[in-house]
Design a protein around this motif. Structure first.
Motif, PDB file in Angstrom:
ATOM      1  N   GLY A 464       0.856  -1.184   0.000  1.00  0.00           N
ATOM      2  CA  GLY A 464       0.000   0.000   0.000  1.00  0.00           C
ATOM      3  C   GLY A 464       0.890   1.230   0.000  1.00  0.00           C
ATOM      4  N   GLN A 465       0.477   2.298  -0.690  1.00  0.00           N
ATOM      5  CA  GLN A 465       1.376   3.447  -0.768  1.00  0.00           C
ATOM      6  C   GLN A 465       0.639   4.767  -0.983  1.00  0.00           C
ATOM      7  N   ARG A 466       1.324   5.835  -0.629  1.00  0.00           N
ATOM      8  CA  ARG A 466       0.930   7.212  -0.905  1.00  0.00           C
ATOM      9  C   ARG A 466       2.213   7.973  -1.261  1.00  0.00           C
ATOM     10  N   GLY A 575       4.474  -7.429  12.474  1.00  0.00           N
ATOM     11  CA  GLY A 575       5.624  -6.550  12.255  1.00  0.00           C
ATOM     12  C   GLY A 575       5.466  -5.516  11.168  1.00  0.00           C
ATOM     13  N   MET A 576       4.298  -5.435  10.499  1.00  0.00           N
ATOM     14  CA  MET A 576       4.126  -4.462   9.428  1.00  0.00           C
ATOM     15  C   MET A 576       4.135  -3.025   9.973  1.00  0.00           C
ATOM     16  N   VAL A 577       4.849  -2.145   9.297  1.00  0.00           N
ATOM     17  CA  VAL A 577       4.822  -0.711   9.579  1.00  0.00           C
ATOM     18  C   VAL A 577       3.823  -0.092   8.607  1.00  0.00           C
ATOM     19  N   ASP A 578       2.740   0.511   9.131  1.00  0.00           N
ATOM     20  CA  ASP A 578       1.745   1.045   8.196  1.00  0.00           C
ATOM     21  C   ASP A 578       2.206   2.368   7.598  1.00  0.00           C
ATOM     22  N   MET A 579       1.440   2.875   6.637  1.00  0.00           N
ATOM     23  CA  MET A 579       1.857   4.065   5.885  1.00  0.00           C
ATOM     24  C   MET A 579       2.051   5.280   6.785  1.00  0.00           C
ATOM     25  N   ARG A 580       1.151   5.490   7.705  1.00  0.00           N
ATOM     26  CA  ARG A 580       1.247   6.651   8.590  1.00  0.00           C
ATOM     27  C   ARG A 580       2.508   6.545   9.458  1.00  0.00           C
ATOM     28  N   ASN A 598       0.303  13.828   7.728  1.00  0.00           N
ATOM     29  CA  ASN A 598      -1.092  13.886   8.163  1.00  0.00           C
ATOM     30  C   ASN A 598      -2.020  14.271   7.010  1.00  0.00           C
ATOM     31  N   ARG A 599      -1.545  15.133   6.114  1.00  0.00           N
ATOM     32  CA  ARG A 599      -2.368  15.541   4.973  1.00  0.00           C
ATOM     33  C   ARG A 599      -2.635  14.369   4.031  1.00  0.00           C
ATOM     34  N   VAL A 600      -1.604  13.574   3.790  1.00  0.00           N
ATOM     35  CA  VAL A 600      -1.700  12.502   2.801  1.00  0.00           C
ATOM     36  C   VAL A 600      -2.295  11.225   3.383  1.00  0.00           C
ATOM     37  N   ALA A 601      -1.944  10.907   4.625  1.00  0.00           N
ATOM     38  CA  ALA A 601      -2.352   9.627   5.229  1.00  0.00           C
ATOM     39  C   ALA A 601      -3.420   9.816   6.295  1.00  0.00           C
TER      40      ALA A 601
END
Length: 605
Positions: A464-466, A575-580, A598-601
């Motif tokens: 997943g990405q931004r 162990g996943m690091v989420d996008m935020r 904060n604006r993007v995620a």
């Protein structure tokens, strides 16, 4: 300035002291520091604040007997700026000041370098009269190229009335012929518009967008004017407003270049063409739609030369990077990436292809559009008009003995089923879906009607990405506020080390060095200094990511048709690091800001 001889440098130092710009004691102190650090003395004089860049430039010009000009507050007429193309001015740090006795007068940073002056003179094909100027002064003038774009465009279209009448008359003939782009009247319009002021105005707008690394240009008709906006680093900003009378010829010019029907105003049209700016080829995708006040045009710029296809340069680090590299070693299965439109999904897929591309495997892609042409990869452009869809194209691909298949986007059940079948029959399949998170990919496939056991057995890596804006080169550090400190601890407190001993281990796992302790009262953050070349203090973009592999526990959740929230919870527990969280770690590393993350995620926590 070029490197000065020892004698000239000594004379400059003596002149600085003589003019009381610095005293001998301080000069000797800085001379010793420069020798110890192996740094240039004059650079140290400026960086330490003892002598201004302007005073140093003026002194060097005086010693080397060069004319000097202070450009810090200079305003150059746009017509004068047109004497030297912007790309040449930026490349050689030289700006035009006017003409004198058939020579072009320029101010240069490297004015005492005879070879550089001769090279520039040969490049533009004119003799030069050269003045010395400081870097700050030259950059101040360079900014005026972009600041004057609106005035330049309006000036170029001042005589547009006559062209507009000619275009309208020819359009009437086109409508009589009923042949749009092939009729003689259509060719007449092309002749009229080819060298018209509107053609020059459109070229100026496109070049401005290309130089500022814009991803899109929006041409939006209002009731009484035409608004032009550019999307730079993911944020739209208005660059000019034009008279309403410019709309018909400007839209006609775009349609002609994109080979579209110029007499069709009722339905959307899509097209493409290419331009060359500063030696770089840029593909343009055109989308025209009828709106209340006319026709809206959105132009997407695809600059192949400015994109790095190295995963490390795109923001992949630590565990995320390791999981993707492990997934690329698989001989079959699916690697899927998700995110909204414009989040860099396609670029990520190209980076994956670039990482595994060799002469030993056959890679075939099916894309709409083909954004980047890659050597060694067989790329197919979707064309629905002739029946070449993702589904029909994928059937054809599987008869071409591929090892790796990339499908630009899974949009429907038929394409999803074919992609899954390809993964089951020994192919490594890459593709994208539009979802808000990596975990949302799996329920989305269920929604498309794919059986849970097929998803569980084929999908092995999910991304997943931004995209967030990078902080520009001019930056400053500060201590976080109470609210920012609380946000950091609330978002990534679980990831930060609790002790110095734990710091090294986490740095290796997460890919970020010198992580601060979770218990700190404040954190050192970075922000950019806003400027014309760095709106809001940002310049360029990078990705924030979340990556997980489909483990046995997640496979069980898929078979139970669990929600994306349940899958996300288990992935983070594993162990996943989420996008935020990845964004906040990048903010602590000085790559972006908490505000930007904060604006993007927003809402992805």
């Amino acid at each position: 300035m070029s490197v000065l001889s020892a004698a000239t440098q000594k004379e400059v130092e003596e002149t600085l002291v003589k003019n009381k710009l610095i005293n001998n004691a301080r000069l000797n102190e800085l001379r010793g520091k420069a020798s110890k650090d192996h740094a240039p003395l004059f650079g140290l004089l400026v960086s330490e604040g003892d002598v201004s860049d302007e005073d140093l430039t003026k002194t060097i010009a005086h010693v080397t007997k060069l004319p000097y000009v202070n450009l810090l507050n200079a305003q150059i007429d746009p017509k004068i700026l047109d004497l030297l193309p912007q790309e040449i001015a930026e490349r050689y740090m030289a700006v035009p000041l006017g003409e004198m006795q058939r020579r072009l007068v320029v101010a240069m940073l490297d004015a005492d370098n005879v070879q550089a002056v001769d090279f520039l003179s040969n490049k533009i094909g004119r003799p030069l009269k050269v003045y010395a100027a400081s870097e700050a002064g030259i950059r101040q003038v360079l900014q005026q190229y972009d600041a004057n774009i609106s005035k330049r465009v309006v000036g170029e279209i001042s005589s547009i009335g006559q062209d507009e009448q000619q275009v309208k008359q020819s359009q009437k003939e086109v409508q009589k012929d009923g042949q749009g782009k092939q009729s003689p009247a259509g060719k007449e319009i092309k002749t009229i518009v080819q060298d018209s002021p509107i053609s020059k105005a459109l070229s100026t707008i496109l070049e401005f967008a290309a130089r500022n690394k814009a991803s899109d240009i929006h041409i939006e008709p209002l009731q009484e004017e035409l608004k032009i906006r550019c999307r730079v680093d993911g944020v739209l900003r208005e660059i000019m407003k034009l008279p309403k009378s410019t709309e018909p010829p400007l839209i006609s010019r775009i349609k002609i270049l994109a080979n579209l029907k110029i007499d069709e105003h009722r339905i959307p049209q899509d097209g493409e063409f290419s331009i060359n700016v500063a030696g770089a080829d840029i593909d343009l995708r055109i989308a025209i739609s009828p709106v209340v006040w006319g026709e809206q045009v959105v132009i997407r710029l695809l600059d192949k030369s400015g994109t790095s296809l190295q995963m490390e340069n795109m923001g992949y680090v630590g565990r995320s990077l390791r999981l993707i590299k492990e997934g690329l070693k698989q001989s079959h299965g699916m690697i899927l990436t998700s995110g909204p439109t414009g989040s860099g999904k396609s670029t990520s897929l190209y980076a994956l292809l670039n990482a595994i591309k060799t002469d030993e495997i056959n890679i075939v892609t099916l894309e709409d559009p083909v954004e980047y042409k890659m050597n060694g990869v067989n790329q197919i452009q979707v064309n629905a008009d002739v029946g070449l869809t993702f589904a029909s194209g994928l059937r054809s691909i599987l008869r071409q003995d591929p090892d790796v298949v990339m499908v630009g986007e899974i949009r429907d059940k038929e394409t999803a089923e074919l992609a899954v079948q390809a993964a089951l029959t020994g192919h490594l399949v890459f593709s994208t879906l539009h979802t808000n998170s990596a975990a949302g990919i799996l329920p989305r496939l269920l929604d498309m009607g794919i059986e849970p056991f097929l998803i569980a057995s084929t999908v092995h890596t999910v991304i997943g990405q931004r995209l967030v804006r990078r902080i520009g080169e001019d930056r400053t550090q500060y201590q976080s506020s109470v609210a920012e400190t609380a946000a950091v601890q609330g978002t990534i407190g679980r990831l930060l080390p609790k002790s110095k001993e734990e710091s090294a281990k986490l740095a290796k796992d997460l890919g970020y060095q010198n992580l601060p302790l979770a218990t700190q009262n404040a954190y050192t953050l970075t922000k950019g200094v806003p400027g014309p070349k760095a709106p809001g203090g940002y310049k360029g973009r990078m990705g924030i990511y979340e990556v997980f592999t489909v483990t046995e526990e997640i496979q069980k959740l898929i078979l139970q048709r669990s929600t994306s929230a349940d899958i996300q919870k288990v992935a983070k527990a594993q162990g996943m690091v989420d996008m935020r969280e990845d964004g906040y770690l990048k903010a602590l590393a000085g790559l972006t800001t908490i505000e930007e993350v904060n604006r993007v995620a927003a809402g992805d926590a």
